[in-house]
Motif scaffolding. Sequence first.
Motif, PDB file in Angstrom:
ATOM      1  N   ALA A  62      -6.777 -11.843  -6.656  1.00  0.00           N
ATOM      2  CA  ALA A  62      -5.493 -12.017  -5.970  1.00  0.00           C
ATOM      3  C   ALA A  62      -5.385 -13.367  -5.275  1.00  0.00           C
ATOM      4  CB  ALA A  62      -5.301 -10.904  -4.941  1.00  0.00           C
ATOM      5  N   VAL A  67       2.837 -12.686  -6.794  1.00  0.00           N
ATOM      6  CA  VAL A  67       2.887 -11.259  -7.097  1.00  0.00           C
ATOM      7  C   VAL A  67       2.950 -11.044  -8.607  1.00  0.00           C
ATOM      8  CG1 VAL A  67       4.313  -9.183  -6.917  1.00  0.00           C
ATOM      9  CG2 VAL A  67       3.906 -10.589  -4.897  1.00  0.00           C
ATOM     10  N   PHE A  70      -0.401 -11.732 -10.274  1.00  0.00           N
ATOM     11  CA  PHE A  70      -1.371 -10.693  -9.924  1.00  0.00           C
ATOM     12  C   PHE A  70      -1.086  -9.409 -10.701  1.00  0.00           C
ATOM     13  CE2 PHE A  70      -2.403  -6.996  -7.190  1.00  0.00           C
ATOM     14  CZ  PHE A  70      -3.788  -7.117  -7.205  1.00  0.00           C
ATOM     15  N   LEU A  71       0.163  -8.972 -10.736  1.00  0.00           N
ATOM     16  CA  LEU A  71       0.509  -7.745 -11.454  1.00  0.00           C
ATOM     17  C   LEU A  71       0.273  -7.900 -12.956  1.00  0.00           C
ATOM     18  CD1 LEU A  71       3.752  -6.582  -9.607  1.00  0.00           C
ATOM     19  CD2 LEU A  71       1.461  -5.576  -9.469  1.00  0.00           C
ATOM     20  N   TYR A 137      -4.018  -1.884  -5.056  1.00  0.00           N
ATOM     21  CA  TYR A 137      -3.275  -3.034  -5.577  1.00  0.00           C
ATOM     22  C   TYR A 137      -1.956  -3.224  -4.828  1.00  0.00           C
ATOM     23  CZ  TYR A 137      -6.348  -2.524  -9.681  1.00  0.00           C
ATOM     24  OH  TYR A 137      -7.416  -2.410 -10.530  1.00  0.00           O
ATOM     25  N   LEU A 138      -1.284  -2.118  -4.526  1.00  0.00           N
ATOM     26  CA  LEU A 138      -0.001  -2.226  -3.824  1.00  0.00           C
ATOM     27  C   LEU A 138      -0.185  -2.811  -2.426  1.00  0.00           C
ATOM     28  CD1 LEU A 138       1.658   1.133  -4.952  1.00  0.00           C
ATOM     29  CD2 LEU A 138       2.179  -1.190  -5.757  1.00  0.00           C
ATOM     30  N   VAL A 141      -0.432  -6.433  -3.016  1.00  0.00           N
ATOM     31  CA  VAL A 141       0.891  -7.007  -3.281  1.00  0.00           C
ATOM     32  C   VAL A 141       1.605  -7.310  -1.970  1.00  0.00           C
ATOM     33  CG1 VAL A 141       3.199  -6.463  -4.165  1.00  0.00           C
ATOM     34  CG2 VAL A 141       1.181  -6.034  -5.582  1.00  0.00           C
TER      35      VAL A 141
END
Length: 348
Positions: A62, A67, A70-71, A137-138, A141
């Motif tokens: 990350a 964002v 990363f996603l 992960y969220l 984010v």
Amino acid sequence: MDALRLVAALAVLLFHFTARDHSRWGEATHTAFPHLSVLTAYGYAGVHLFFVVSGFVVALSARGRSVGHFLASRISRLYPAYWAAVLLTAALRWAVPGLGEREPWHVLVNLTMFQDLVGVPRVDGVYWTLWVEWQFYLLLVVGIVVGLTRRRVLAAALWVPLVCTALVLLVPASAGVVTLLGYAPLFAAGVVLHVVHRDGPSARRWLLLALTTAQAVLLAWVHQAPAIDRIATGHHVSRPVLAVVVLGCVLAVAATALVPAVRDVDLRVLTWLGTLTYPLYLTHEYVGWALIGALHPLTGRWATLALATGVCLVLAWALHRLVERPFQRPFRAWLEQRLTTGGAPTPS
């Protein structure tokens, strides 16, 4: 780190084959393996090792990314092998009597990886950890949006596990609703190790690592040991022993990240073995159970265990070679085109 991930996957595999309660051996697992199952009951802690490694590796991935980037990285890493594993396992459960088939719409929902979020039965029980990962992960984010500065990362590594641990201890049912709660300290320990690896040690960072590790050990003692007892057969899991195993998981990642004699080992075979980890984890349970049920009357317990493990490793290699390698990079590039806007990465 690649070798640690494979150790974690094999520990979970042995837990499912020789310690978890199932009837594929024709008798209880603790009767089929009276001595081995005493040890492999603690293979459940392979999940704990996975989460510490994930905290370290995903925090690293990350760093300095938007964002969208990363996603795209996470989705392309997780989904190709997962889609293949869902379809393979669903087909196996339809074909082999006694494995319990899933409805077609259950399979379709499972392809999203968010079946736990909407209360749909999993095609394979191991998928529960993937929803835990997504919750982590969220959080990252959110961190990327506000800016992943070192101070903010360490503050989150302090307060998020404290809140999660308090909720699990005070409202135990909350861990069944938000599954990250019971494992947040493990991810936090990995994140702190990433900061120490990247920026160097300090007394505060060591203290924070000790605090997150202590919470992980406490939750293993209070929350996860009873869960293992509910799904393993014949043996009562020792809470002190599980606590030591979980502590060992954190120390193993710390040694791999920070001790030069371990960290600087660069063998291609370890990297190759690490590529087997994810597809092995995704597919071993029902493939192994089907093989055990078919083979053990013919080949005996130990030969069957070796054959089932070997076949699962070969299948993992095939999924990596035929699915992950050809599809991950183009899938990631396609996602980045659609999820990124060309903006500068957030500061790190």
